[in-house]
Design an enzyme around this catalytic site. Structure first.
Site, short mmCIF file in Angstrom:
data_model
loop_
_atom_site.label_atom_id
_atom_site.label_comp_id
_atom_site.label_asym_id
_atom_site.label_seq_id
_atom_site.Cartn_x
_atom_site.Cartn_y
_atom_site.Cartn_z
N GLY A 13 8.93 5.06 2.13
CA GLY A 13 7.71 5.30 2.92
C GLY A 13 7.89 4.80 4.34
O GLY A 13 6.99 4.20 4.92
N ARG A 16 5.85 6.21 8.38
CA ARG A 16 4.55 5.94 9.03
C ARG A 16 4.10 4.52 8.72
O ARG A 16 4.62 3.86 7.82
CB ARG A 16 3.49 6.91 8.48
CG ARG A 16 3.80 8.36 8.83
CD ARG A 16 2.69 9.30 8.40
NE ARG A 16 2.56 9.38 6.95
CZ ARG A 16 1.41 9.21 6.28
NH1 ARG A 16 0.31 8.96 6.93
NH2 ARG A 16 1.38 9.31 4.97
N ASN A 91 8.22 -0.10 0.14
CA ASN A 91 7.01 -0.12 0.94
C ASN A 91 6.04 1.01 0.60
O ASN A 91 4.83 0.86 0.78
CB ASN A 91 7.41 -0.04 2.43
CG ASN A 91 6.26 0.39 3.30
OD1 ASN A 91 5.39 -0.41 3.65
ND2 ASN A 91 6.19 1.68 3.62
N SER A 143 0.04 -6.53 -1.64
CA SER A 143 -1.17 -6.51 -0.81
C SER A 143 -2.07 -7.67 -1.20
O SER A 143 -2.04 -8.13 -2.35
CB SER A 143 -1.94 -5.21 -1.04
OG SER A 143 -3.25 -5.29 -0.51
N TYR A 156 -5.23 0.58 -7.33
CA TYR A 156 -4.39 -0.01 -6.28
C TYR A 156 -4.15 -1.51 -6.54
O TYR A 156 -3.02 -2.01 -6.44
CB TYR A 156 -5.09 0.21 -4.94
CG TYR A 156 -4.34 -0.19 -3.70
CD1 TYR A 156 -3.44 0.68 -3.10
CD2 TYR A 156 -4.56 -1.42 -3.09
CE1 TYR A 156 -2.77 0.34 -1.93
CE2 TYR A 156 -3.90 -1.78 -1.92
CZ TYR A 156 -3.00 -0.90 -1.34
OH TYR A 156 -2.35 -1.25 -0.18
N ALA A 158 -4.27 -3.08 -9.40
CA ALA A 158 -3.41 -3.25 -10.59
C ALA A 158 -1.95 -3.03 -10.20
O ALA A 158 -1.07 -3.79 -10.61
CB ALA A 158 -3.82 -2.27 -11.68
N LYS A 160 -0.59 -3.33 -7.16
CA LYS A 160 -0.11 -4.35 -6.22
C LYS A 160 0.05 -5.71 -6.92
O LYS A 160 0.99 -6.47 -6.61
CB LYS A 160 -1.07 -4.46 -5.02
CG LYS A 160 -1.09 -3.21 -4.14
CD LYS A 160 0.28 -2.91 -3.52
CE LYS A 160 0.22 -1.82 -2.47
NZ LYS A 160 1.55 -1.55 -1.89
#
Ligand code: CAA
Length: 247
Positions: A13, A16, A91, A143, A156, A158, A160
């Site tokens: 990733g 961006r 990432n 995160s 998300y 779960a 992270k």
């Protein structure tokens, strides 16, 4: 001498947002950077150019890293072309924010597959070569949401949180082999992902951040360089969140 001269680094990733900042940060320190992207080819090529303008080498390679077979082909291509991988930055990540009662099975699986299973997929193929050369840096971008939870983010959070447990476990298994495995837990960083949040929610979150501002993507790149240099840090999470969540 640049800190990462001669190193081969892969950033998933990397076209961006945080990934692009990490790719250019690694390039600035002299690493050869492999920029993985899924859809954003033009953006990935722009980052390749940025790294080349710094005097380092870079290539962009497409792969959907939620797909185990596609990831195998991608990582094997890197190993074939460069002979090894020294730094692997996992990432790539997406959000599909919905309150739990509205979240579909598809939204659950899409986020788990892209943000968590992808890391199994890349490590599975890259790790043996790292262990063979007795050197590797695996850096998983988790995160603050994986630590504190997030409203509308069960999928998300779960994924992270899963990255943190995954990293601690793999760190134990690779510690004697010269390979370190760590997470970075960014808070709210100024990227398209955060920009896509409803404005009122974003403003309310910034008000809760002790530093009262979003982080710059380059701050996460600085963390990656630090972890690359560290000889003794493994199984840890580096929290770069403006004081939002204090462990
Ligand atoms: N805390 C408490 N209550 C909240 C809330 C919050 N953070 N957000 C929404 N609610 C409440 C609303 O006030 C509403 O309450 P009422 O029914 O009493 O009015 C209820 O929850 C439902 O809210 P919505 O009508 O907005 O419901 P929705 O299903 O349409 O949307 C949502 C909910 C998807 C969570 C939406 O509010 C949203 O997108 N929020 C942002 C989620 C978020 O923080 N994403 C972070 C993205 S950045 C990132 O993830 C990067 C990183 O790693 C940090």
């Amino acid at each position: 001498m640049k800190k990462l001269a001669g190193k081969i680094a892969v950033v998933t990733g990397g076209s961006r947002g945080i990934g692009a900042a990490i790719a250019t940060g690694l390039g600035r320190e002299g690493a050869t950077v492999v920029i993985n992207y899924n859809h954003s080819e033009a953006e990935a090529q722009a980052i390749v150019k940025e790294v080349e303008d710094m005097g380092s080498s870079a290539i962009a390679l497409q792969a959907d890293i939620s797909d185990a077979e596609a990831t195998k082909i991608f990582i094997e291509k890197v190993l074939e072309q460069f002979g090894r991988i020294d730094v692997l930055v996992n990432n790539a990540g997406i959000t599909r924010d919905k309150t739990f009662k509205k979240m579909s099975f598809e939204e659950w699986h899409k986020v788990i597959d892209t943000n968590l299973s992808s890391v199994f997929n890349t490590c599975k193929i890259a790790l043996p070569s790292m262990l063979e050369q007795k050197y590797g840096r695996i850096i998983n971008i988790s995160s603050v949401i994986g630590q504190a939870g997030g409203f509308g983010q069960t999928n998300y959070a779960a994924a992270k949180a899963g990255l943190i447990g995954f990293s601690k476990s793999l760190a134990l298994e690779t510690a004697r082999g010269g390979v370190t495995v760590n997470c970075i837990c960014p808070g709210y960083i100024a990227t398209e992902m955060v920009n896509a949040m409803p404005e009122n929610v974003r403003e309310a979150i910034i008000a809760q951040v002790p530093m009262k501002k979003l982080g710059a993507p380059e701050e996460i790149a600085k963390g990656v360089i630090f972890i690359c240099e560290s000889e003794y840090m493994t199984g840890q999470s580096l929290n770069l969140n403006g004081g939002l969540y204090l462990m």
